[in-house]
Design a protein around this motif. Structure first.
Motif, PDB file in Angstrom:
ATOM      1  N   VAL A 527       5.404  11.851  -1.620  1.00 57.33           N
ATOM      2  CA  VAL A 527       4.840  10.521  -1.199  1.00 57.33           C
ATOM      3  C   VAL A 527       4.329   9.694  -2.511  1.00 57.33           C
ATOM      4  O   VAL A 527       4.426   8.531  -2.788  1.00 57.33           O
ATOM      5  CB  VAL A 527       3.972  10.356  -0.052  1.00 57.33           C
ATOM      6  CG1 VAL A 527       3.586   9.102   0.353  1.00 57.33           C
ATOM      7  CG2 VAL A 527       4.801  10.851   1.038  1.00 57.33           C
ATOM      8  N   PHE A 528       3.463  10.465  -3.241  1.00 54.39           N
ATOM      9  CA  PHE A 528       2.448   9.914  -4.344  1.00 54.39           C
ATOM     10  C   PHE A 528       3.152  10.107  -5.807  1.00 54.39           C
ATOM     11  O   PHE A 528       2.556   9.535  -6.617  1.00 54.39           O
ATOM     12  CB  PHE A 528       1.099  10.494  -4.190  1.00 54.39           C
ATOM     13  CG  PHE A 528       0.455   9.981  -2.936  1.00 54.39           C
ATOM     14  CD1 PHE A 528       0.161   8.663  -2.669  1.00 54.39           C
ATOM     15  CD2 PHE A 528       0.136  10.940  -1.668  1.00 54.39           C
ATOM     16  CE1 PHE A 528      -0.394   8.275  -1.332  1.00 54.39           C
ATOM     17  CE2 PHE A 528      -0.365  10.617  -0.692  1.00 54.39           C
ATOM     18  CZ  PHE A 528      -0.751   9.257  -0.456  1.00 54.39           C
ATOM     19  N   LEU A 531       3.664   7.272  -7.969  1.00 60.40           N
ATOM     20  CA  LEU A 531       2.443   6.550  -8.314  1.00 60.40           C
ATOM     21  C   LEU A 531       1.627   7.268  -9.476  1.00 60.40           C
ATOM     22  O   LEU A 531       0.639   6.895 -10.146  1.00 60.40           O
ATOM     23  CB  LEU A 531       1.310   6.355  -7.203  1.00 60.40           C
ATOM     24  CG  LEU A 531       1.986   5.650  -5.914  1.00 60.40           C
ATOM     25  CD1 LEU A 531       0.979   5.701  -4.905  1.00 60.40           C
ATOM     26  CD2 LEU A 531       2.787   4.424  -6.331  1.00 60.40           C
ATOM     27  N   ASN A 538      -3.897  13.552  -4.825  1.00 60.60           N
ATOM     28  CA  ASN A 538      -3.335  13.511  -3.399  1.00 60.60           C
ATOM     29  C   ASN A 538      -4.473  14.132  -2.529  1.00 60.60           C
ATOM     30  O   ASN A 538      -4.639  13.263  -1.577  1.00 60.60           O
ATOM     31  CB  ASN A 538      -2.147  14.372  -3.443  1.00 60.60           C
ATOM     32  CG  ASN A 538      -1.086  13.650  -4.287  1.00 60.60           C
ATOM     33  OD1 ASN A 538      -1.042  12.723  -4.675  1.00 60.60           O
ATOM     34  ND2 ASN A 538       0.061  14.623  -4.282  1.00 60.60           N
ATOM     35  N   TYR A 598      -4.353   0.940  -5.272  1.00 58.90           N
ATOM     36  CA  TYR A 598      -4.202   1.705  -4.207  1.00 58.90           C
ATOM     37  C   TYR A 598      -5.536   1.724  -3.315  1.00 58.90           C
ATOM     38  O   TYR A 598      -5.670   1.184  -1.915  1.00 58.90           O
ATOM     39  CB  TYR A 598      -3.943   3.152  -4.348  1.00 58.90           C
ATOM     40  CG  TYR A 598      -3.350   3.975  -3.093  1.00 58.90           C
ATOM     41  CD1 TYR A 598      -2.327   3.776  -2.397  1.00 58.90           C
ATOM     42  CD2 TYR A 598      -4.640   4.445  -2.281  1.00 58.90           C
ATOM     43  CE1 TYR A 598      -1.963   4.378  -1.245  1.00 58.90           C
ATOM     44  CE2 TYR A 598      -4.227   5.083  -1.102  1.00 58.90           C
ATOM     45  CZ  TYR A 598      -2.976   5.076  -0.602  1.00 58.90           C
ATOM     46  OH  TYR A 598      -2.842   5.644   0.614  1.00 58.90           O
ATOM     47  N   THR A 630      -1.792   0.265   4.680  1.00 64.76           N
ATOM     48  CA  THR A 630      -1.265   1.501   3.886  1.00 64.76           C
ATOM     49  C   THR A 630      -0.096   1.206   3.064  1.00 64.76           C
ATOM     50  O   THR A 630       0.156   1.640   1.883  1.00 64.76           O
ATOM     51  CB  THR A 630      -1.147   2.774   4.836  1.00 64.76           C
ATOM     52  OG1 THR A 630      -2.453   2.899   5.518  1.00 64.76           O
ATOM     53  CG2 THR A 630      -0.760   4.025   4.098  1.00 64.76           C
ATOM     54  N   TRP A 634       0.573   1.393  -0.949  1.00 67.56           N
ATOM     55  CA  TRP A 634       1.685   1.990  -1.804  1.00 67.56           C
ATOM     56  C   TRP A 634       2.323   1.011  -2.651  1.00 67.56           C
ATOM     57  O   TRP A 634       2.694   1.507  -3.880  1.00 67.56           O
ATOM     58  CB  TRP A 634       2.399   2.831  -0.843  1.00 67.56           C
ATOM     59  CG  TRP A 634       3.374   4.003  -1.747  1.00 67.56           C
ATOM     60  CD1 TRP A 634       2.855   5.238  -1.642  1.00 67.56           C
ATOM     61  CD2 TRP A 634       4.625   3.755  -2.177  1.00 67.56           C
ATOM     62  NE1 TRP A 634       3.873   5.808  -2.388  1.00 67.56           N
ATOM     63  CE2 TRP A 634       4.806   5.107  -2.680  1.00 67.56           C
ATOM     64  CE3 TRP A 634       5.266   2.545  -2.545  1.00 67.56           C
ATOM     65  CZ2 TRP A 634       5.891   5.060  -3.566  1.00 67.56           C
ATOM     66  CZ3 TRP A 634       6.463   2.653  -3.284  1.00 67.56           C
ATOM     67  CH2 TRP A 634       6.875   4.066  -3.466  1.00 67.56           C
ATOM     68  N   TYR A 638       2.532   1.230  -6.817  1.00 66.61           N
ATOM     69  CA  TYR A 638       3.837   1.414  -7.516  1.00 66.61           C
ATOM     70  C   TYR A 638       4.134   0.355  -8.427  1.00 66.61           C
ATOM     71  O   TYR A 638       4.368   0.627  -9.722  1.00 66.61           O
ATOM     72  CB  TYR A 638       4.848   1.486  -6.492  1.00 66.61           C
ATOM     73  CG  TYR A 638       6.343   1.854  -7.191  1.00 66.61           C
ATOM     74  CD1 TYR A 638       6.328   3.171  -7.742  1.00 66.61           C
ATOM     75  CD2 TYR A 638       7.135   0.785  -7.264  1.00 66.61           C
ATOM     76  CE1 TYR A 638       7.690   3.335  -8.326  1.00 66.61           C
ATOM     77  CE2 TYR A 638       8.281   0.995  -7.844  1.00 66.61           C
ATOM     78  CZ  TYR A 638       8.544   2.342  -8.352  1.00 66.61           C
ATOM     79  OH  TYR A 638       9.902   2.486  -9.110  1.00 66.61           O
TER      80      TYR A 638
END
Length: 650
Positions: A527-528, A531, A538, A598, A630, A634, A638
């Motif tokens: 997911v991260f 980024l 995380n 973020y 949220t 993200w 990004y």
């Protein structure tokens, strides 16, 4: 805890609560100053039964008996247009379940705006409750060439009238004596008229009988407002004030932060030198001192932030800022009062959300509540200070301005613009045919605030932050420390992995890299990863769901474990341990930019979610708020990572 009001020579003990006296008055009339003076500047806070509107109750000892003093929400009239004003009317009429009707009233009016206040006076007196009128700012009335015969006003109204200057304590002793003699307060024999025309005639007769001469307009206020309320120059000054605000937060707080860092470094050294048990030493040194202490390091910035906000409010500038921002708010379909609620979110989103109760429109309240979490609250400040420190050197600047302060100003501006945009979108979706309601706000004259009142306002906000450090962050830091140090590894396992069991730093690094927390951090890596976050970041991001400050505590624990001598430098030189980026720095400019953005957008505060649920009465809107913030966090992170990487070649 119930507050006490002390008689001269009294013991200050809490006494049996007998008489209930409600404080009624319009905003800016000095009602809260009177309440603070009577209750010893401390009060018991909570909500009315079954209602989310806050209540403030203190106890005053007068005449050998206890008297409950309740500060009702401010209102300009008893014809309510907002939830706060509705509560005041319901209490005065005895319609609020679980809250008895007051036995008597202290009606606070501003001597400099007496003409306007008489409408509220008439409505309160018509409730037929024993009433004493407290006239504030009589000193200012005299300075500005006004006049008021208080004895004549008392005869005209048919109730006792006392002058009080609450922030200086003048008249409080006499008011306390009057409270002791509460049973002698009369109820007006003839209630004031209710017909608008008759009410106007009644007000004029009262003013004439009291020989009232209104105060001349404050000269300094008139001259300053010509500039500060100007659509162009006022906006320029507003941005200049905000920029100076954040420059001051960084510049003045830096030396104090150094002292706090030295203090916790010394404490950590004491633990390392005197606590031989590795687990206990790690718990105290890494979880408590390294984790909580890593957040407390930013107390100077936070207290300075609250101090400056209290000063701006005390001198009367924030109401001017709300007036200026009314034009901006109108573009979002809101009004200037929504700006006041959003401004309250600078300290914390929770009071900002609760402040929406002053808005008359339910749609405006909803749009403002959903936008409030985007305002840069104090919980983000430790994260911003840490990350900005990793991004630019303290000596870097652009012209006369420090680069760190400019970035901080940009982040606050980003939050405000994003909040306006979110409010506009939500208002369009929920109230497509709505029209903005008229906005009115009283702008008090510029005053030098009492130092004690400013310091108390600063401390009350800072205390909430410190309370969070001693509860939520302590619990989270201990849980994180356990997650970072479990499962246990035997000496044989460490030796088999090639770890020198005599090197405590190597053991800690291996333990953390193979901990439950590391497993969780790597689990969410897909997911991260876009980024630029590694598993340690995380874990910090996930822990920040309980409270944003725990992100700092997480990195503090990891860094302290890997390099107890210089954890701050460890973050700057931290590298990826595996994967395609092994050996590369973790905190590059694109990654730090993504983290900053973020945290600017993500809803990482479960208490805020709970308050939105309580205010809206449903889980629908908290779920929508959490989801949209949220996802937005993200996507914007990004974008920030991609743009920064393109600009820096990183």
């Amino acid at each position: 805890m119930t507050a006490s009001c002390h008689e001269p020579g009294g013991t200050g003990a809490v006494v049996t609560e007998e008489t209930r006296i409600a404080l009624v008055g319009s905003p800016n009339a000095g009602k809260t100053s009177v309440f603070n003076a009577l209750t010893g500047l401390r009060a018991k806070t909570g909500n009315y039964p079954g209602v989310t509107v806050s209540r403030y109750v203190g106890t005053c000892r007068a005449g050998g008996r206890g008297h409950v003093i309740e500060d009702l929400p401010g209102t300009y009239s008893l014809e309510p247009v907002s939830p706060d004003e509705r509560i005041t009317v319901d209490i005065l009429d005895g319609r609020l379940d679980g809250t008895p009707r007051p036995d008597a009233l202290l009606l606070v009016v501003d001597a400099t705006t007496l003409r306007r206040s008489l409408t509220l006076v008439a409505q309160v007196l018509s409730r037929a409750l024993p009433t004493c009128v407290v006239v504030t700012f009589t000193d200012e009335l005299a300075v500005r060439q006004g006049h008021l015969d208080l004895d004549a006003l008392s005869r005209a109204l048919g109730v006792p009238v006392l002058p009080v200057v609450g922030h200086r304590g003048l008249g409080i002793a006499q008011l306390r004596d009057r409270i002791a003699d509460r049973r002698s307060w009369p109820v007006p024999v003839l209630a004031p008229p209710t017909d608008p025309a008759e009410l106007d005639a009644w007000a004029e007769s009262v003013l004439a009988f009291a020989d009232y001469r209104p105060a001349e307009r404050h000269r300094a206020t008139r001259r300053l407002d010509a500039v500060l309320l100007h659509p162009v120059w006022g906006t320029v000054v507003f941005f200049a004030v905000m920029m100076a605000f954040f420059q001051t937060v960084f510049t003045l707080a830096a030396p104090l932060q150094g002292y706090v860092e030295s203090l916790f470094g010394w404490l950590s050294g004491l633990v390392a030198d005197h606590v031989t048990n590795r687990w206990l030493s790690g718990l105290l040194g890494d979880a408590v001192i390294g984790g909580v202490g890593g957040v407390l390091v930013f107390v100077p910035q936070i207290m300075l932030l609250f101090l400056l906000l209290a000063l701006l409010e005390g001198v009367g500038y924030l109401s001017r800022a709300a007036f200026l921002m009314d034009r901006v708010m109108a573009r979002a379909g809101l009004e200037g009062r929504a700006f006041v609620a959003l401004l309250s979110s600078f300290a914390c989103a929770i009071p900002g959300i609760m402040a929406t109760r002053t808005l008359p429109s339910a749609k405006d309240r909803l749009a403002t509540m959903m936008a409030a979490p985007l305002m840069t609250c104090s919980a983000r400040l430790p994260v911003y200070v840490l990350l900005i420190g990793l991004l630019v050197e303290p000596s870097a600047g652009i012209g006369p301005f420090g680069a760190q302060g400019l970035i901080m100003f940009g982040l606050y501006l980003l939050g405000a613009v994003s909040a306006m945009t979110a409010a506009w979108v939500i208002k369009k979706v929920t109230d497509r045919n709505g029209t903005p309601m008229p906005f009115f706000m009283e702008m008090p004259p510029y005053r030098l605030p009492a130092p004690r009142a400013v310091l108390l306002a600063m401390w009350s906000s800072a205390r909430a932050f410190l309370r969070k450090c001693s509860t939520v962050i302590v619990a989270t830091s201990v849980a994180l420390w356990l997650a970072l140090n479990l499962p246990l590894h035997s000496p044989a396992q460490l030796q088999a992995a090639g770890v020198d069991t005599g090197d405590s730093v190597a053991v800690s690094a291996y333990t953390i890299d193979h901990s439950y927390a590391a497993g969780l951090g790597r689990l969410v890596s897909p997911v991260f990863d876009p980024l630029g976050f590694d598993w340690r970041i995380n874990v910090g991001v996930l822990s920040a769901q309980s409270a944003r400050e725990t992100f700092v505590a997480t990195l503090g624990q990891v860094a302290a474990a890997e390099s107890p001598a210089d954890p701050a430098d460890t973050l700057r030189t931290m590298t990826y341990e595996d994967g395609s980026r092994a050996g590369q720095k973790v905190f590059t400019a694109p990654t730090v930019a993504a983290l900053l953005v973020y945290f600017a957008y993500a809803l990482q505060c479960m208490a805020t979610v709970a308050v939105i649920r309580r205010e809206t009465g449903t889980w629908k809107w908290p779920a929508i708020a959490f989801t949209y913030l949220t996802v937005t966090a993200w996507l914007m992170a990004y974008l920030a990572h991609t743009v920064t990487a393109a600009l820096t070649g990183g």
